[in-house]
Design a protein around this motif. Structure first.
Motif, PDB file in Angstrom:
ATOM      1  N   ASP A   1       0.805  -1.217   0.000  1.00 11.95           N
ATOM      2  CA  ASP A   1       0.000   0.000   0.000  1.00 11.95           C
ATOM      3  C   ASP A   1       0.845   1.278   0.000  1.00 11.95           C
ATOM      4  N   GLY A   2       2.108   1.179   0.321  1.00  7.82           N
ATOM      5  CA  GLY A   2       2.947   2.370   0.427  1.00  7.82           C
ATOM      6  C   GLY A   2       4.048   2.405  -0.602  1.00  7.82           C
ATOM      7  N   ASP A   3       5.303   2.343  -0.115  1.00  2.00           N
ATOM      8  CA  ASP A   3       6.451   2.507  -1.022  1.00  2.00           C
ATOM      9  C   ASP A   3       6.968   1.185  -1.581  1.00  2.00           C
ATOM     10  N   ARG A   4       6.207   0.090  -1.362  1.00  6.91           N
ATOM     11  CA  ARG A   4       6.559  -1.241  -1.887  1.00  6.91           C
ATOM     12  C   ARG A   4       7.894  -1.749  -1.336  1.00  6.91           C
ATOM     13  N   GLN A   5       8.194  -1.352  -0.130  1.00  6.27           N
ATOM     14  CA  GLN A   5       9.423  -1.809   0.516  1.00  6.27           C
ATOM     15  C   GLN A   5       9.383  -3.316   0.725  1.00  6.27           C
ATOM     16  N   LEU A   6      10.481  -3.981   0.385  1.00  7.18           N
ATOM     17  CA  LEU A   6      10.650  -5.415   0.604  1.00  7.18           C
ATOM     18  C   LEU A   6      11.471  -5.602   1.872  1.00  7.18           C
ATOM     19  N   THR A   7      10.945  -6.381   2.821  1.00  8.11           N
ATOM     20  CA  THR A   7      11.611  -6.563   4.108  1.00  8.11           C
ATOM     21  C   THR A   7      12.047  -8.013   4.268  1.00  8.11           C
ATOM     22  N   LEU A   8      13.333  -8.187   4.590  1.00  9.22           N
ATOM     23  CA  LEU A   8      13.889  -9.517   4.841  1.00  9.22           C
ATOM     24  C   LEU A   8      14.395  -9.590   6.277  1.00  9.22           C
ATOM     25  N   GLN A   9      14.511 -10.812   6.779  1.00  7.48           N
ATOM     26  CA  GLN A   9      15.006 -11.022   8.137  1.00  7.48           C
ATOM     27  C   GLN A   9      16.048 -12.127   8.148  1.00  7.48           C
ATOM     28  N   HIS A  10      17.182 -11.830   8.786  1.00  7.48           N
ATOM     29  CA  HIS A  10      18.221 -12.832   8.985  1.00  7.48           C
ATOM     30  C   HIS A  10      18.173 -13.290  10.436  1.00  7.48           C
ATOM     31  N   ASN A  11      17.833 -14.557  10.641  1.00 12.01           N
ATOM     32  CA  ASN A  11      17.839 -15.140  11.979  1.00 12.01           C
ATOM     33  C   ASN A  11      19.256 -15.615  12.288  1.00 12.01           C
ATOM     34  N   THR A  12      19.939 -14.874  13.136  1.00 14.08           N
ATOM     35  CA  THR A  12      21.351 -15.148  13.405  1.00 14.08           C
ATOM     36  C   THR A  12      21.523 -16.432  14.202  1.00 14.08           C
TER      37      THR A  12
ATOM     38  N   THR B   1      14.951 -13.921  21.029  1.00 18.06           N
ATOM     39  CA  THR B   1      14.282 -12.791  21.685  1.00 18.06           C
ATOM     40  C   THR B   1      13.577 -11.857  20.696  1.00 18.06           C
ATOM     41  N   GLY B   2      13.906 -11.979  19.404  1.00 18.23           N
ATOM     42  CA  GLY B   2      13.355 -11.062  18.417  1.00 18.23           C
ATOM     43  C   GLY B   2      14.027  -9.704  18.417  1.00 18.23           C
ATOM     44  N   ARG B   3      15.107  -9.559  19.160  1.00 14.08           N
ATOM     45  CA  ARG B   3      15.804  -8.269  19.264  1.00 14.08           C
ATOM     46  C   ARG B   3      16.519  -7.946  17.963  1.00 14.08           C
ATOM     47  N   LEU B   4      16.329  -6.713  17.482  1.00 11.84           N
ATOM     48  CA  LEU B   4      17.006  -6.246  16.281  1.00 11.84           C
ATOM     49  C   LEU B   4      18.469  -5.953  16.607  1.00 11.84           C
ATOM     50  N   ILE B   5      19.386  -6.611  15.878  1.00  9.30           N
ATOM     51  CA  ILE B   5      20.820  -6.407  16.097  1.00  9.30           C
ATOM     52  C   ILE B   5      21.379  -5.387  15.116  1.00  9.30           C
ATOM     53  N   LYS B   6      20.989  -5.507  13.862  1.00  3.95           N
ATOM     54  CA  LYS B   6      21.522  -4.605  12.842  1.00  3.95           C
ATOM     55  C   LYS B   6      20.543  -4.533  11.677  1.00  3.95           C
ATOM     56  N   GLU B   7      20.537  -3.391  10.997  1.00  6.59           N
ATOM     57  CA  GLU B   7      19.642  -3.205   9.857  1.00  6.59           C
ATOM     58  C   GLU B   7      20.435  -2.701   8.656  1.00  6.59           C
TER      59      GLU B   7
ATOM     60  N   VAL C   1      18.337 -10.291  13.315  1.00  3.75           N
ATOM     61  CA  VAL C   1      17.708 -10.359  14.622  1.00  3.75           C
ATOM     62  C   VAL C   1      18.186 -11.584  15.381  1.00  3.75           C
ATOM     63  N   ASP C   2      18.015 -11.518  16.693  1.00  6.11           N
ATOM     64  CA  ASP C   2      18.228 -12.665  17.561  1.00  6.11           C
ATOM     65  C   ASP C   2      16.936 -13.475  17.554  1.00  6.11           C
TER      66      ASP C   2
END
Length: 523
Positions: A453-464, A499-505, A495-496
């Motif tokens: 609906d917005g800027d069509r941002q694609l979001t990925l997640q790396h489970n460390t 815990t779901g904690r964001l480590i780096k983006e 992310v961890d």
């Protein structure tokens, strides 16, 4: 009256051979493989090639035909330079998981070496390819050759229609993402590459029907509850989370043209073909090495090869299974031929001459006697990680002098974390098998959301894993490639998972370029 056992005629004398010799070798090795070992193989196709053709096979990842790309030429130049300077020898053979099973053998090989590589590749590897569950799930031996011919022709046509630079740029990007272009879990239906080749036109029509609805912007400002419902519906509609990044881009990237989607599909199908091989290196080479050892020994016993040829074989076999120690300059981890063959031999020992320790650790196979049946069951139902965790014995751990070291960067010294006692054997076995776990070998990166609906941002997640982050330089370059394919902003969050904690983006943006008619265009 004493019966004298009839000796088989020699397959060859000296080192010279001709094509009739190769035929006799193949037939005799096949008889031993079937009668003594009960191997179940695809029909064989033996191709005799030159050193230059072997270098060319190296460059195209061992495939008999593949689309053109500059990286293959670079690989050819590298391997040729190393070979010509005497810094490395060439492989004696290359074998392809297809039906018929294609084995390339070098014309420079001696007659003994041709016998060895036919036993190793045309029967050992062949049996493993046909029967191991990973290859049955993930590869189509019947269709791979036709599909490669289609891929080569299709990409050549794309180069003619859209330009060499546009196709090469797309392939560059796809190759950088191909390790994340595989399905790791079986789908409901088995991949049929012949059908895939025939459905190319149907996929183009399907795209026009589906993508318009997918990318329709929903007007208005939704409520918080409606927003959550819409987000859940959107992720379900897109099949998120999705770990096969190339598959998602092929199906969903808004700016790709039909031919670009097909190229992505070709690259990921080739990557999927190699997926089982990365998980079965020890087992595959161990199976082939054990088979060639048994076959060559039997050929000598029945008089098909003489003492000189057998001694030549033993020298070559000893070189193949040599395991350098950690302090040698050419040490490069465990030799898959060595550990694989040693474990196959150890399973035979446990089946035929078990000790009390073996009966305690392997009650299901100790003393069973029928070692070949046990080995065939193992080859069919395991991969490297499960094979090591189930069949690495305490005796082999002692013979190989394996220990588990704890290497903690926050501490000044290494710590021996597992020694040769019962608890230590289990920890060593588990630690070694984990190194071959696909979840530890490759980063767990998944596409988790798209802002339709917005800027069509694609979001990925790396489970460390253990807090280990991706290499900064590589991730920036690969993420920029991903943004070029997607056409809009891409965000990767590390992310961890506990815990779901964001480590780096990490963030990558790509500038929009317009085509001649004002439409969005990437290449």
């Amino acid at each position: 009256m004493v019966a004298i056992a009839e000796k088989h005629p020699l397959l060859f004398t000296g080192s010279d051979w001709d094509f009739d010799t190769i035929r006799r070798i193949h037939e005799t090795v096949g008889e031993v493989a079937g009668r003594q070992l009960g191997l179940d193989t695809y029909p064989n196709q033996i191709e005799v090639i030159t050193a230059e053709q072997m270098l060319d096979a190296y460059a195209s990842t061992g495939m008999p035909q593949l689309y053109r790309h500059w990286s293959f030429g670079k690989q050819f130049a590298h391997h040729e330079m190393v070979y010509r300077k005497g810094m490395s020898a060439l492989a004696y053979e290359i074998v392809i998981n297809s039906n018929p099973c294609i084995s390339y053998i070098m014309e420079e090989n001696t007659a003994m070496m041709q016998t060895l590589v036919i036993a190793h590749a045309a029967f050992g590897h062949n049996h493993f390819f046909k029967n191991n569950y990973l290859f049955r799930q993930w590869t189509d031996a019947e269709g791979i050759l036709d599909y490669l011919a289609f891929a080569r022709k299709y990409i050549a046509q794309c180069e003619e229609r859209h330009g060499l630079s546009a196709v090469e740029r797309l392939l560059d990007i796809a190759h950088s993402l191909q390790s994340h272009g595989v399905h790791r879990y079986p789908r409901r239906s088995r991949l049929d590459l012949k059908v895939e080749r025939q459905r190319e036109a149907e996929r183009h029509a399907y795209r026009e029907q589906v993508y318009n609805d997918l990318w329709r912007t929903v007007p208005g400002q939704p409520s918080q509850t409606a927003g959550r419902s819409s987000a859940e519906r959107r992720r379900a509609m897109l099949g998120l989370p999705e770990e096969n990044i190339l598959y998602f881009l092929e199906k969903t990237a808004p700016l790709l043209q039909p031919w670009q989607r097909e190229v992505l599909r070709i690259v990921r199908h080739v990557a999927q073909y190699f997926y089982p091989q990365s998980q079965t290196k020890i087992m595959n080479e161990g199976c082939a090495t054990w088979c060639h050892y048994r076959i060559m020994t039997h050929l000598h016993e029945q008089g098909s090869i003489d003492d000189g040829a057998f001694l030549e074989f033993l020298q070559s076999h000893a070189n193949v299974i040599m395991q350098p120690t950690y302090d040698k300059p050419y040490y490069n981890g465990l030799n898959p031929y060595a550990i694989g063959f040693a474990m196959m031999q150890d399973i035979v020992r446990i089946c035929e001459s078990p000790e009390d320790e073996d009966r305690a650790w392997f009650p299901d196979i100790a003393g069973k006697g029928d070692a070949v049946t046990v080995l065939k069951h193992v080859w069919e139902n395991y991969r490297d990680e499960s094979f090591l965790s189930q069949f690495l014995s305490p005796r082999l751990i002692r013979e190989w002098r394996l220990f588990h070291l704890e290497d903690d960067s926050t501490k000044p010294t290494l710590r021996v974390d597992a020694i040769h006692d019962e608890r230590g054997y289990r920890r060593i076995r588990n630690a070694l098998s984990r190194q071959y776990d696909i979840g530890w070998q490759q980063a767990d990166i998944q596409i988790i959301d798209v802002d339709l609906d917005g800027d069509r941002q694609l979001t990925l997640q790396h489970n460390t894993v253990n807090g280990i982050l991706l290499y900064e330089k590589d991730i920036d370059q690969v993420l920029q490639n991903l943004a070029a394919i997607w056409g809009y902003k891409v965000v990767l969050r590390e992310v961890d998972p506990a815990t779901g904690r964001l480590i780096k983006e990490h963030i990558a943006r790509t500038p929009q370029r317009n085509g001649p008619n004002g439409e969005d265009q990437l290449f």
